[in-house]
Design a protein around this motif. Sequence first.
Motif, PDB file in Angstrom:
ATOM      1  N   ARG A  83       0.860  -1.185   0.000  1.00 40.22           N
ATOM      2  CA  ARG A  83       0.000   0.000   0.000  1.00 40.22           C
ATOM      3  C   ARG A  83       0.892   1.229   0.000  1.00 40.22           C
ATOM      4  O   ARG A  83       1.954   1.243   0.602  1.00 40.22           O
ATOM      5  CB  ARG A  83      -0.892   0.024   1.234  1.00 40.22           C
ATOM      6  CG  ARG A  83      -1.928  -1.063   1.221  1.00 40.22           C
ATOM      7  CD  ARG A  83      -2.838  -0.945   2.401  1.00 40.22           C
ATOM      8  NE  ARG A  83      -3.841  -1.998   2.333  1.00 40.22           N
ATOM      9  CZ  ARG A  83      -4.720  -2.226   3.271  1.00 40.22           C
ATOM     10  NH1 ARG A  83      -4.737  -1.469   4.358  1.00 40.22           N
ATOM     11  NH2 ARG A  83      -5.592  -3.200   3.137  1.00 40.22           N
ATOM     12  N   THR A  84       0.434   2.275  -0.660  1.00 42.63           N
ATOM     13  CA  THR A  84       1.176   3.531  -0.726  1.00 42.63           C
ATOM     14  C   THR A  84       0.319   4.613  -0.079  1.00 42.63           C
ATOM     15  O   THR A  84      -0.872   4.716  -0.366  1.00 42.63           O
ATOM     16  CB  THR A  84       1.479   3.906  -2.188  1.00 42.63           C
ATOM     17  OG1 THR A  84       2.252   2.851  -2.772  1.00 42.63           O
ATOM     18  CG2 THR A  84       2.257   5.211  -2.266  1.00 42.63           C
ATOM     19  N   TYR A  85       0.945   5.407   0.781  1.00 41.36           N
ATOM     20  CA  TYR A  85       0.261   6.507   1.457  1.00 41.36           C
ATOM     21  C   TYR A  85       0.980   7.807   1.140  1.00 41.36           C
ATOM     22  O   TYR A  85       2.210   7.839   1.056  1.00 41.36           O
ATOM     23  CB  TYR A  85       0.262   6.318   2.977  1.00 41.36           C
ATOM     24  CG  TYR A  85      -0.391   5.043   3.424  1.00 41.36           C
ATOM     25  CD1 TYR A  85      -1.770   4.916   3.429  1.00 41.36           C
ATOM     26  CD2 TYR A  85       0.374   3.967   3.844  1.00 41.36           C
ATOM     27  CE1 TYR A  85      -2.376   3.747   3.840  1.00 41.36           C
ATOM     28  CE2 TYR A  85      -0.217   2.797   4.262  1.00 41.36           C
ATOM     29  CZ  TYR A  85      -1.590   2.685   4.264  1.00 41.36           C
ATOM     30  OH  TYR A  85      -2.181   1.524   4.667  1.00 41.36           O
ATOM     31  N   ARG A  86       0.228   8.870   0.972  1.00 47.40           N
ATOM     32  CA  ARG A  86       0.810  10.198   0.787  1.00 47.40           C
ATOM     33  C   ARG A  86       0.183  11.117   1.833  1.00 47.40           C
ATOM     34  O   ARG A  86      -1.017  11.097   2.045  1.00 47.40           O
ATOM     35  CB  ARG A  86       0.512  10.731  -0.608  1.00 47.40           C
ATOM     36  CG  ARG A  86       1.042  12.162  -0.805  1.00 47.40           C
ATOM     37  CD  ARG A  86       0.784  12.668  -2.199  1.00 47.40           C
ATOM     38  NE  ARG A  86       1.641  11.899  -3.098  1.00 47.40           N
ATOM     39  CZ  ARG A  86       1.396  11.741  -4.392  1.00 47.40           C
ATOM     40  NH1 ARG A  86       0.326  12.269  -4.942  1.00 47.40           N
ATOM     41  NH2 ARG A  86       2.215  11.050  -5.147  1.00 47.40           N
ATOM     42  N   PHE A  87       1.020  11.916   2.475  1.00 47.76           N
ATOM     43  CA  PHE A  87       0.519  12.865   3.457  1.00 47.76           C
ATOM     44  C   PHE A  87       1.418  14.087   3.485  1.00 47.76           C
ATOM     45  O   PHE A  87       2.531  14.056   2.991  1.00 47.76           O
ATOM     46  CB  PHE A  87       0.410  12.242   4.858  1.00 47.76           C
ATOM     47  CG  PHE A  87       1.677  11.643   5.374  1.00 47.76           C
ATOM     48  CD1 PHE A  87       2.574  12.408   6.103  1.00 47.76           C
ATOM     49  CD2 PHE A  87       1.984  10.320   5.131  1.00 47.76           C
ATOM     50  CE1 PHE A  87       3.751  11.854   6.587  1.00 47.76           C
ATOM     51  CE2 PHE A  87       3.152   9.753   5.607  1.00 47.76           C
ATOM     52  CZ  PHE A  87       4.037  10.524   6.335  1.00 47.76           C
ATOM     53  N   THR A  88       0.899  15.147   4.066  1.00 48.78           N
ATOM     54  CA  THR A  88       1.652  16.385   4.196  1.00 48.78           C
ATOM     55  C   THR A  88       2.201  16.483   5.609  1.00 48.78           C
ATOM     56  O   THR A  88       1.482  16.223   6.575  1.00 48.78           O
ATOM     57  CB  THR A  88       0.745  17.596   3.916  1.00 48.78           C
ATOM     58  OG1 THR A  88       0.244  17.480   2.587  1.00 48.78           O
ATOM     59  CG2 THR A  88       1.497  18.901   4.070  1.00 48.78           C
ATOM     60  N   LEU A  89       3.447  16.872   5.711  1.00 51.67           N
ATOM     61  CA  LEU A  89       4.087  17.074   6.994  1.00 51.67           C
ATOM     62  C   LEU A  89       4.532  18.530   7.043  1.00 51.67           C
ATOM     63  O   LEU A  89       5.264  18.983   6.157  1.00 51.67           O
ATOM     64  CB  LEU A  89       5.301  16.144   7.130  1.00 51.67           C
ATOM     65  CG  LEU A  89       6.166  16.313   8.362  1.00 51.67           C
ATOM     66  CD1 LEU A  89       5.399  15.860   9.591  1.00 51.67           C
ATOM     67  CD2 LEU A  89       7.440  15.512   8.200  1.00 51.67           C
TER      68      LEU A  89
END
Length: 59
Positions: A6-12
């Motif tokens: 699974r691939t996740y993208r988020f903003t930090l």
Amino acid sequence: MANDTRTYRFTLTVDVEPGHPAYDDPEWAADAAWGSLTNEYGLRATYESIEELSGDDPT
């Protein structure tokens, strides 16, 4: 066999105080986050498009 990855993208968003090494080097903070995910947690991570946000409120 199916690919179970699974691939996740988020903003930090990181707030950096004057005097910290990342204050004038945003890649320092990005490398620290990448290093933590990769070396401490064994997750393959990448980063790109570092941008400076103006003002005190990053939203």
